[in-house]
Design an enzyme around this catalytic site. Sequence first.
Site, PDB file in Angstrom:
ATOM      1  N   HIS A  37       0.831  -1.202   0.000  1.00 57.88           N
ATOM      2  CA  HIS A  37       0.000   0.000   0.000  1.00 57.88           C
ATOM      3  C   HIS A  37       0.871   1.261   0.000  1.00 57.88           C
ATOM      4  CE1 HIS A  37      -3.540  -2.466   0.668  1.00 57.88           C
ATOM      5  NE2 HIS A  37      -4.273  -1.388   0.541  1.00 57.88           N
ATOM      6  N   LYS A 102      -9.601  -8.246   8.245  1.00 60.66           N
ATOM      7  CA  LYS A 102     -10.238  -8.541   9.531  1.00 60.66           C
ATOM      8  C   LYS A 102     -10.019  -7.333  10.440  1.00 60.66           C
ATOM      9  CE  LYS A 102      -6.320 -10.739  11.809  1.00 60.66           C
ATOM     10  NZ  LYS A 102      -5.781 -11.913  12.479  1.00 60.66           N
TER      11      LYS A 102
END
Length: 184
Positions: A37, A102
């Site tokens: 990222h 998650k």
Amino acid sequence: MEYRLTTPVTKEELAPLRAGDTVILSGIVYTARDAAHKRMMERLDRGEELPFELNGSAIYYVGPTPEKPGEVIGSAGPTTSGRMDAYSPRLLDLGQPIMIGKGKRSGEVKDAIRRNGAVYLAAVGGAGALMAASVQSVEIICWEDLGCEAVRKMEVRDFPLTVVIDSQGNDLYEQGPAEYNKSR
């Protein structure tokens, strides 16, 4: 409710999903964690294109383990999504509609989800072998030097997921406890 989706997806396909629904996802899913990222943001800052098309895409926050002989991928359980919160709003604004991981997300990410008609889906933590069973093929598409955090293009079939934050901003991590406390 249970929904079957195939990437690439549209906002119209995501609109009926609600927090708590089940999604059985098939198609192409890209993998990217923190380091990937960061590199994506650096590319965007330089005015360069990303290594894959964001529109209609799903990014799974996973760093799979090496595959054993005869396997396509090793264990492929989700990593904590909050580590991508600094990057996610920008990617959502650029057209990414699905995030998979998650854990809880920040208010900024929830705002970007609502603004863009996107969704956040949860993979079962601690069930990396279950998740890997849905992976049909894997190809590293960039940043191989990142090892398990390299960006991969995975073809998945019947990838089991749960809607945690829907396009309206409803958050299962908030709704679930609230409903439980109300019933007590």
